[in-house]
Design a protein around this motif. Structure first.
Motif, PDB file in Angstrom:
ATOM      1  N   GLU A  82      44.409  27.476  50.540  1.00 42.72           N
ATOM      2  CA  GLU A  82      44.904  27.740  51.883  1.00 42.72           C
ATOM      3  C   GLU A  82      44.005  27.164  52.970  1.00 42.72           C
ATOM      4  OE1 GLU A  82      42.276  31.230  50.701  1.00 42.72           O
ATOM      5  OE2 GLU A  82      43.685  29.842  49.765  1.00 42.72           O
ATOM      6  N   VAL A  83      42.884  26.578  52.594  1.00 46.93           N
ATOM      7  CA  VAL A  83      41.946  26.030  53.563  1.00 46.93           C
ATOM      8  C   VAL A  83      42.280  24.563  53.817  1.00 46.93           C
ATOM      9  CG1 VAL A  83      39.517  25.513  54.024  1.00 46.93           C
ATOM     10  CG2 VAL A  83      40.142  27.624  52.841  1.00 46.93           C
ATOM     11  N   PRO A  84      42.296  24.134  55.079  1.00 52.42           N
ATOM     12  CA  PRO A  84      42.617  22.730  55.381  1.00 52.42           C
ATOM     13  C   PRO A  84      41.657  21.771  54.685  1.00 52.42           C
ATOM     14  CG  PRO A  84      42.648  24.074  57.380  1.00 52.42           C
ATOM     15  CD  PRO A  84      42.077  24.935  56.299  1.00 52.42           C
ATOM     16  N   ILE A 121      36.617  17.830  50.499  1.00 50.22           N
ATOM     17  CA  ILE A 121      36.165  18.869  51.413  1.00 50.22           C
ATOM     18  C   ILE A 121      37.349  19.736  51.837  1.00 50.22           C
ATOM     19  CG2 ILE A 121      35.055  19.349  53.636  1.00 50.22           C
ATOM     20  CD1 ILE A 121      33.801  16.529  53.435  1.00 50.22           C
ATOM     21  N   ALA A 122      37.168  21.044  51.728  1.00 45.98           N
ATOM     22  CA  ALA A 122      38.117  22.016  52.273  1.00 45.98           C
ATOM     23  C   ALA A 122      37.339  22.887  53.248  1.00 45.98           C
ATOM     24  CB  ALA A 122      38.732  22.862  51.169  1.00 45.98           C
ATOM     25  N   TYR A 123      37.790  22.947  54.515  1.00 41.96           N
ATOM     26  CA  TYR A 123      37.007  23.658  55.521  1.00 41.96           C
ATOM     27  C   TYR A 123      37.933  24.208  56.597  1.00 41.96           C
ATOM     28  CZ  TYR A 123      33.788  24.515  59.395  1.00 41.96           C
ATOM     29  OH  TYR A 123      33.099  25.102  60.422  1.00 41.96           O
ATOM     30  N   ASP A 124      37.691  25.465  56.947  1.00 43.43           N
ATOM     31  CA  ASP A 124      38.469  26.142  57.987  1.00 43.43           C
ATOM     32  C   ASP A 124      37.618  26.236  59.246  1.00 43.43           C
ATOM     33  OD1 ASP A 124      39.900  27.853  59.648  1.00 43.43           O
ATOM     34  OD2 ASP A 124      40.610  29.089  57.996  1.00 43.43           O
ATOM     35  N   VAL A 125      38.058  25.568  60.308  1.00 42.24           N
ATOM     36  CA  VAL A 125      37.300  25.557  61.550  1.00 42.24           C
ATOM     37  C   VAL A 125      37.174  26.957  62.130  1.00 42.24           C
ATOM     38  CG1 VAL A 125      37.237  24.655  63.917  1.00 42.24           C
ATOM     39  CG2 VAL A 125      37.981  23.183  62.047  1.00 42.24           C
ATOM     40  N   ALA A 139      34.211  28.502  56.988  1.00 45.70           N
ATOM     41  CA  ALA A 139      33.994  28.596  55.544  1.00 45.70           C
ATOM     42  C   ALA A 139      34.782  27.509  54.836  1.00 45.70           C
ATOM     43  CB  ALA A 139      34.411  29.968  55.039  1.00 45.70           C
ATOM     44  N   GLY A 140      34.324  27.163  53.646  1.00 43.10           N
ATOM     45  CA  GLY A 140      35.035  26.165  52.860  1.00 43.10           C
ATOM     46  C   GLY A 140      34.294  25.837  51.578  1.00 43.10           C
ATOM     47  N   THR A 141      34.713  24.767  50.948  1.00 46.21           N
ATOM     48  CA  THR A 141      34.069  24.296  49.716  1.00 46.21           C
ATOM     49  C   THR A 141      33.978  22.772  49.750  1.00 46.21           C
ATOM     50  OG1 THR A 141      36.164  24.128  48.540  1.00 46.21           O
ATOM     51  CG2 THR A 141      34.975  26.222  48.345  1.00 46.21           C
ATOM     52  N   THR A 142      33.124  22.235  48.930  1.00 48.45           N
ATOM     53  CA  THR A 142      33.019  20.783  48.830  1.00 48.45           C
ATOM     54  C   THR A 142      32.559  20.383  47.441  1.00 48.45           C
ATOM     55  OG1 THR A 142      32.068  18.774  49.825  1.00 48.45           O
ATOM     56  CG2 THR A 142      30.619  20.670  49.606  1.00 48.45           C
ATOM     57  N   SER A 165      26.441  11.773  39.471  1.00 46.61           N
ATOM     58  CA  SER A 165      25.823  13.031  39.881  1.00 46.61           C
ATOM     59  C   SER A 165      26.842  13.811  40.700  1.00 46.61           C
ATOM     60  CB  SER A 165      24.568  12.760  40.718  1.00 46.61           C
ATOM     61  OG  SER A 165      24.011  13.960  41.194  1.00 46.61           O
ATOM     62  N   VAL A 166      26.852  15.139  40.560  1.00 45.40           N
ATOM     63  CA  VAL A 166      27.864  15.962  41.228  1.00 45.40           C
ATOM     64  C   VAL A 166      27.189  17.097  41.991  1.00 45.40           C
ATOM     65  CG1 VAL A 166      29.898  17.421  40.931  1.00 45.40           C
ATOM     66  CG2 VAL A 166      29.551  15.445  39.427  1.00 45.40           C
ATOM     67  N   PHE A 167      27.581  17.251  43.260  1.00 45.54           N
ATOM     68  CA  PHE A 167      27.133  18.374  44.081  1.00 45.54           C
ATOM     69  C   PHE A 167      28.350  19.237  44.405  1.00 45.54           C
ATOM     70  CE2 PHE A 167      26.300  20.008  48.508  1.00 45.54           C
ATOM     71  CZ  PHE A 167      25.354  20.974  48.145  1.00 45.54           C
ATOM     72  N   GLU A 168      28.326  20.500  44.004  1.00 46.40           N
ATOM     73  CA  GLU A 168      29.401  21.449  44.273  1.00 46.40           C
ATOM     74  C   GLU A 168      28.833  22.617  45.058  1.00 46.40           C
ATOM     75  OE1 GLU A 168      32.649  21.560  40.924  1.00 46.40           O
ATOM     76  OE2 GLU A 168      30.675  21.787  39.998  1.00 46.40           O
ATOM     77  N   ALA A 169      29.511  22.993  46.148  1.00 47.93           N
ATOM     78  CA  ALA A 169      28.936  24.029  47.004  1.00 47.93           C
ATOM     79  C   ALA A 169      29.999  24.758  47.807  1.00 47.93           C
ATOM     80  CB  ALA A 169      27.898  23.419  47.938  1.00 47.93           C
ATOM     81  N   ASP A 170      29.626  25.976  48.234  1.00 42.74           N
ATOM     82  CA  ASP A 170      30.406  26.736  49.211  1.00 42.74           C
ATOM     83  C   ASP A 170      29.815  26.508  50.591  1.00 42.74           C
ATOM     84  OD1 ASP A 170      32.133  27.947  47.315  1.00 42.74           O
ATOM     85  OD2 ASP A 170      30.545  29.387  46.812  1.00 42.74           O
ATOM     86  N   ILE A 171      30.675  26.316  51.580  1.00 43.70           N
ATOM     87  CA  ILE A 171      30.243  26.056  52.948  1.00 43.70           C
ATOM     88  C   ILE A 171      30.316  27.345  53.754  1.00 43.70           C
ATOM     89  CG2 ILE A 171      30.728  24.759  55.059  1.00 43.70           C
ATOM     90  CD1 ILE A 171      32.022  22.605  53.272  1.00 43.70           C
ATOM     91  N   VAL A 172      29.243  27.640  54.491  1.00 37.72           N
ATOM     92  CA  VAL A 172      29.233  28.802  55.390  1.00 37.72           C
ATOM     93  C   VAL A 172      28.658  28.371  56.727  1.00 37.72           C
ATOM     94  CG1 VAL A 172      29.046  30.509  53.553  1.00 37.72           C
ATOM     95  CG2 VAL A 172      26.958  29.546  54.542  1.00 37.72           C
ATOM     96  N   ARG A 173      29.181  28.975  57.787  1.00 41.55           N
ATOM     97  CA  ARG A 173      28.657  28.699  59.123  1.00 41.55           C
ATOM     98  C   ARG A 173      27.618  29.756  59.473  1.00 41.55           C
ATOM     99  NH1 ARG A 173      33.242  27.714  63.015  1.00 41.55           N
ATOM    100  NH2 ARG A 173      33.590  29.969  62.818  1.00 41.55           N
TER     101      ARG A 173
END
Length: 408
Positions: A248-250, A281-285, A289-292, A324-332
């Protein structure tokens, strides 16, 4: 006598000739030895010394060559001993001017190559590491390397022809051509018309072809700066997608960006670049929050003059690990532009927790991001043979810059 006459070489000309010859032979031998030594922790100090001496000798040759050419232009040049043999005399003249060209082009192109990148081994005092009007540029370094490598072959050919000619004069002609340069012997008819004016122009034309050809055919790898292929961000296969991207995240599509890192090499920072990578990248302005997930093609790594070592088995080992792979949760953080991507980086088979802190600015459907992460190469088992930081630093600073568009 220090100056030339039409029948002998003076002391200054002989000094330039034999000093430069000795430096060239020594520098060439050091380069051959260095190129054939293995690259590992046990040899890094030896390699650094070898290449520092090689480069310093090269710069010395360049400066002596400029002085030698200026001196030669101000002096009469001894006449040929067999002026009737026009073809042989012309060939000798062309070789002579070609040699003058190599004494300038070979060391100067090497110096430009060193100045355009963060050199592995420094040029020793009193010479500097940089040159005016030479930027730090992978493309310039590639171009200079192509010219340098091609010009070395011209140098070898010209030296071989020069030595063969000298031996002919000693063994077959039994004349004083060589003696004029070894001990300043008098020989030749001073009334002879000295030299063919066609020779310097022929040598100049040859150098135009050599340098032009080297630049045209030898810089393919450096034809454009390494940049992210933005199309990769939109054409990733299903296996490249994050393991859990919030549906559901843009989603955002990367259109431009760079992925670089910096590490200390013998106490001086050197910058590496990954030429190909893609990001999902999925991120909600609104929520911040989001993921990448970022997928990096490690085979596209360039790290100045030590690229071959960096991609070797002690470091990135790209023959065995290509991605190489970087997986993360995005937080403001708070309500400002500062964010964190908290996740893991998988590199050469090791998965390590990593936090990327970045500033994100959004304007409608466009977002720009700039961030950094601090890594330690030892966490990934990199450079195990480099147990201290005197050669390769432990800390690795990663920098990411990108522009992304909101997917429709």
């Amino acid at each position: 006598m220090m100056t030339n006459t039409k029948t002998r070489y003076g002391g200054v000309a002989r000094f330039f000739h034999w000093t430069i010859a000795l430096l060239i032979v020594t520098a060439f031998a050091l380069g051959i030895i260095g190129d054939n030594l293995p690259r590992n922790a046990d040899t890094i100090g030896t390699l650094k010394t070898l290449y520092s001496v090689h480069k310093t000798m090269g710069v010395t040759v360049f400066l002596l060559a400029v002085l030698r050419i200026l001196w030669a232009l101000s002096q009469p040049r001894p006449v040929p001993l067999h002026p009737d043999n026009r073809l042989e005399t012309l060939a000798a003249e062309i070789v002579h001017w070609a040699l003058y060209g190599t004494l300038v082009v070979v060391p100067l192109s090497g110096w430009i190559m060193h100045a355009a990148e963060v050199g592995f081994a420094p040029i020793w005092w009193p010479f500097g590491q940089s040159l005016p009007f030479v930027p730090k540029s992978e493309f310039v370094a590639h171009a200079a390397k192509a010219v340098h490598g091609t010009a070395v072959f011209v140098l070898l050919g010209a030296v071989a022809a020069h030595i063969a000619g000298a031996l002919k004069h000693v063994v077959i002609d039994k004349d004083a051509t060589l003696a004029r340069m070894t001990k300043g012997a008098e020989a030749g008819d001073p009334t002879v018309v000295a030299h063919d004016k066609l020779a310097p122009f022929a040598a100049l034309l040859m150098w135009g072809v050599v340098i032009g050809g080297a630049l045209m055919f030898g810089t393919a790898q450096g034809a454009a700066p390494a940049t992210t292929d933005a199309s990769e961000s939109t054409t990733s296969s299903a296996s490249d997608s994050p393991s859990e991207v919030l549906s559901e995240v843009p989603e955002w599509t990367v259109t431009d960006g760079s992925l670089t890192f910096s590490v200390a090499q013998s106490g001086a920072p050197i910058e590496g670049v990954f030429g190909t990578w893609n990001a999902k990248i999925a991120y909600d302005v609104e929520t911040g929050a989001g993921t990448t997930q970022v997928n990096i093609d490690t085979t596209t790594l360039t790290l100045g003059s030590v690229t071959s070592t960096a991609i070797g088995p002690e470091f990135f080992n790209t023959s065995a690990f290509t991605t190489s792979v970087f997986e993360a949760d995005i937080v403001r953080l708070d309500a400002g532009p500062v964010h964190q991507a908290n996740g893991t980086l998988t590199l050469i088979g090791q998965t390590v927790p990593v936090t990327l802190e970045f500033v994100l600015e959004t304007d409608g459907t466009t977002a720009t991001m700039s961030g950094t992460a601090a890594l330690d190469r030892r966490d990934f088992g990199m450079g195990a043979g480099y147990a201290d930081e005197s050669t390769v630093g432990f800390a690795v600073d990663v920098t990411v810059n990108l522009t992304a568009q909101l997917s429709q």
